[in-house]
Design a protein around this motif. Sequence first.
Motif, PDB file in Angstrom:
ATOM      1  N   TRP A 191      -2.961  14.144  23.375  1.00  0.00           N
ATOM      2  CA  TRP A 191      -1.623  13.692  23.784  1.00  0.00           C
ATOM      3  C   TRP A 191      -0.558  14.166  22.798  1.00  0.00           C
ATOM      4  O   TRP A 191       0.486  14.683  23.192  1.00  0.00           O
ATOM      5  N   ASP A 192      -0.817  14.006  21.515  1.00  0.00           N
ATOM      6  CA  ASP A 192       0.141  14.431  20.499  1.00  0.00           C
ATOM      7  C   ASP A 192       0.405  15.932  20.590  1.00  0.00           C
ATOM      8  O   ASP A 192       1.564  16.381  20.528  1.00  0.00           O
ATOM      9  N   ALA A 193      -0.666  16.727  20.725  1.00  0.00           N
ATOM     10  CA  ALA A 193      -0.499  18.179  20.802  1.00  0.00           C
ATOM     11  C   ALA A 193       0.224  18.584  22.076  1.00  0.00           C
ATOM     12  O   ALA A 193       1.076  19.497  22.067  1.00  0.00           O
ATOM     13  N   ALA A 194      -0.069  17.927  23.205  1.00  0.00           N
ATOM     14  CA  ALA A 194       0.593  18.251  24.471  1.00  0.00           C
ATOM     15  C   ALA A 194       2.084  17.937  24.403  1.00  0.00           C
ATOM     16  O   ALA A 194       2.915  18.689  24.925  1.00  0.00           O
ATOM     17  N   ARG A 195       2.453  16.849  23.754  1.00  0.00           N
ATOM     18  CA  ARG A 195       3.876  16.522  23.627  1.00  0.00           C
ATOM     19  C   ARG A 195       4.596  17.484  22.706  1.00  0.00           C
ATOM     20  O   ARG A 195       5.761  17.817  22.941  1.00  0.00           O
ATOM     21  N   ARG A 196       3.923  17.921  21.670  1.00  0.00           N
ATOM     22  CA  ARG A 196       4.565  18.895  20.785  1.00  0.00           C
ATOM     23  C   ARG A 196       4.814  20.222  21.515  1.00  0.00           C
ATOM     24  O   ARG A 196       5.826  20.883  21.296  1.00  0.00           O
ATOM     25  N   GLN A 197       3.862  20.598  22.366  1.00  0.00           N
ATOM     26  CA  GLN A 197       3.980  21.894  23.031  1.00  0.00           C
ATOM     27  C   GLN A 197       4.869  21.839  24.262  1.00  0.00           C
ATOM     28  O   GLN A 197       5.614  22.781  24.538  1.00  0.00           O
ATOM     29  N   HIS A 198       4.831  20.720  25.025  1.00  0.00           N
ATOM     30  CA  HIS A 198       5.550  20.664  26.301  1.00  0.00           C
ATOM     31  C   HIS A 198       6.685  19.649  26.327  1.00  0.00           C
ATOM     32  O   HIS A 198       7.436  19.614  27.310  1.00  0.00           O
ATOM     33  N   GLY A 199       6.809  18.808  25.319  1.00  0.00           N
ATOM     34  CA  GLY A 199       7.797  17.738  25.359  1.00  0.00           C
ATOM     35  C   GLY A 199       7.154  16.408  25.731  1.00  0.00           C
ATOM     36  O   GLY A 199       6.035  16.355  26.252  1.00  0.00           O
ATOM     37  N   GLY A 232       7.850  13.941  28.051  1.00  0.00           N
ATOM     38  CA  GLY A 232       7.556  13.648  29.448  1.00  0.00           C
ATOM     39  C   GLY A 232       6.449  14.517  30.023  1.00  0.00           C
ATOM     40  O   GLY A 232       5.432  14.010  30.524  1.00  0.00           O
ATOM     41  N   PRO A 233       6.613  15.833  29.994  1.00  0.00           N
ATOM     42  CA  PRO A 233       5.554  16.693  30.542  1.00  0.00           C
ATOM     43  C   PRO A 233       4.220  16.533  29.810  1.00  0.00           C
ATOM     44  O   PRO A 233       3.164  16.569  30.427  1.00  0.00           O
ATOM     45  N   GLY A 234       4.279  16.361  28.489  1.00  0.00           N
ATOM     46  CA  GLY A 234       3.028  16.197  27.738  1.00  0.00           C
ATOM     47  C   GLY A 234       2.292  14.929  28.142  1.00  0.00           C
ATOM     48  O   GLY A 234       1.056  14.903  28.240  1.00  0.00           O
ATOM     49  N   THR A 235       3.052  13.846  28.397  1.00  0.00           N
ATOM     50  CA  THR A 235       2.416  12.601  28.823  1.00  0.00           C
ATOM     51  C   THR A 235       1.825  12.744  30.224  1.00  0.00           C
ATOM     52  O   THR A 235       0.747  12.218  30.511  1.00  0.00           O
ATOM     53  N   ARG A 236       2.535  13.477  31.109  1.00  0.00           N
ATOM     54  CA  ARG A 236       1.991  13.695  32.453  1.00  0.00           C
ATOM     55  C   ARG A 236       0.685  14.483  32.392  1.00  0.00           C
ATOM     56  O   ARG A 236      -0.252  14.224  33.174  1.00  0.00           O
ATOM     57  N   ILE A 237       0.595  15.432  31.474  1.00  0.00           N
ATOM     58  CA  ILE A 237      -0.658  16.181  31.315  1.00  0.00           C
ATOM     59  C   ILE A 237      -1.776  15.229  30.874  1.00  0.00           C
ATOM     60  O   ILE A 237      -2.896  15.291  31.375  1.00  0.00           O
ATOM     61  N   LEU A 238      -1.478  14.322  29.932  1.00  0.00           N
ATOM     62  CA  LEU A 238      -2.478  13.342  29.500  1.00  0.00           C
ATOM     63  C   LEU A 238      -2.919  12.466  30.669  1.00  0.00           C
ATOM     64  O   LEU A 238      -4.109  12.191  30.828  1.00  0.00           O
ATOM     65  N   VAL A 239      -1.961  12.018  31.488  1.00  0.00           N
ATOM     66  CA  VAL A 239      -2.316  11.184  32.640  1.00  0.00           C
ATOM     67  C   VAL A 239      -3.255  11.946  33.572  1.00  0.00           C
ATOM     68  O   VAL A 239      -4.227  11.387  34.098  1.00  0.00           O
ATOM     69  N   GLY A 240      -3.003  13.263  33.753  1.00  0.00           N
ATOM     70  CA  GLY A 240      -3.910  14.068  34.563  1.00  0.00           C
ATOM     71  C   GLY A 240      -5.307  14.101  33.986  1.00  0.00           C
ATOM     72  O   GLY A 240      -6.302  14.060  34.725  1.00  0.00           O
TER      73      GLY A 240
END
Length: 519
Positions: free
Chosen positions: A419-427, A429-437
């Motif tokens: 989650w932390d890495a996804a938010r750093r790379q995508h922001g 909101g989008p990073g959290t949506r990726i985690l939810v997926g």
Amino acid sequence: MKERSRVEQFERIRRDHRDEELSIRALAEKHRVHRRTVRAALDQAIPPARKPPERVAPVLGPHVALIRSWLTADLTAPRKQRHTARRVWQRLLEEEGVVVAESSVRGLVAQLRVEVGGDRAQVMVPQTHPAAEEAEVDFGEFTAVIAGVVMKVFMFCLRLSHSGKAIHVAYANQTQESFLDGHVRAFERLGGVPTGMIRYDNLKPAVIRVALGRDRFEHPRFIALRSHYGYDSFFCAPGIEGAHEKGGVEGEIGRFRRRHLTPVPHVASLAALNLALAAADARDDARRIGARAETVGAAAARELPLLNPLPEVFDVSLSLSCRVDAKARVCVRQSYYSVPARFAGRRLEVRLGATGVRVLDAGRLVAEHTRSLHKGSEDLVLDHYLEVLTRKPGAMAGATALVAARATGAFTGAHQRFWDAARRQHGDGPGTRILVGVLLLHRTLPAAAIAAGIEAALILGSFDADLVAVEARSALLATGDTSRPVPVPLPVTASANATTPRPAPSLAAYDHLLTEAIA
């Protein structure tokens, strides 16, 4: 000791009279006793009992009749407003002006109570209980520390009257569900049901109202339980007067509490506490009751095969209708439990059991929780809110369900790093949506495979739910498990959002066509 010396003295007097033929006067002078003592010794070898002195009570004597009248009037007075010995002493001082020691009054009151019948002993008739015919049931209380919280716990106890074999089950409450569930568990552990009757006091889960004599207005669910297992019930007399009618289980609860629950037990959960109680029941098989020649376990080995066979399990859960609130929760007995978010605003059926809560929609299970031990608590499952978090990713960081998932270990450190890495790379909101997926993958893939997929994504530095899914299925195939994946929700709790499990994608059919084309 004095009695022994008198017997020896009588023996010496009788020996001297027999051997030396001394007169009574001579024997009295030789042994320094009165001639009456000599005559008594010659008459019989055992000294006569000493006559107790008749003491006169100059102070209390004139007031004995008055005190007796007070104690006689107490026989019809409320039990909690009767004279104690101290109150009698106080009234004598205040109303009669009698200066007397309280200890003297206590002795007189104890004597007079027996005379007027206030302390008349109740005679018990010894009973013989045939094997497998009778049992007794009751609830007891004790204190335990569960998950660091000091709690009052209620202990259901069913005791077979013949062998003394007892089953103990702990509950967080003394509700009807606990009462019925205790019977089901006890019968299962015994392997059968008593062929005759079970004795009860007037517990509210079983009795709606006490009628005249032995008649009771019983609760319909208790009647259904009794009918299902095929035994009779016997209700003891109300109050302390009827406690002796099931004295076996009354004493058993106190004995078990002193033997196995002292000092106060510290456990991680109510389930762990019940495992400890079951182990204590097994250890008690080696004990003996009173002066019995055989152990409890040996007597139970003779008795248990004579019990009636068990029918199918009785459903003790209570059916309720609850409306789902705006936070996707149902409120059951002042505790909140989450359901899938799509049911918000709807009314669902809730099956409330002694230790669990099941939520159903048209007979289909949509959520299942362990029953809360505390009022006002929330048992929330993160999986139930994933569709909402896809639309509202900003609510993820402070979600109560996320806190609960971290506490149970369902949301792991690997999830947090992803989650932390996804938010750093995508922001955010989008990073959290990726985690939810990624979290949605827990509905169709094992947790271990998803963990491998997350680690692969972290190594590649590419954060996408589809990538995690591909890597997770690759890890699953690498283990040699080509069977259909088993849906595993994020917490180990049933979820209504679970989609139909799909097998891993395969190109085997296309390879077959290609082979035929080349041929």
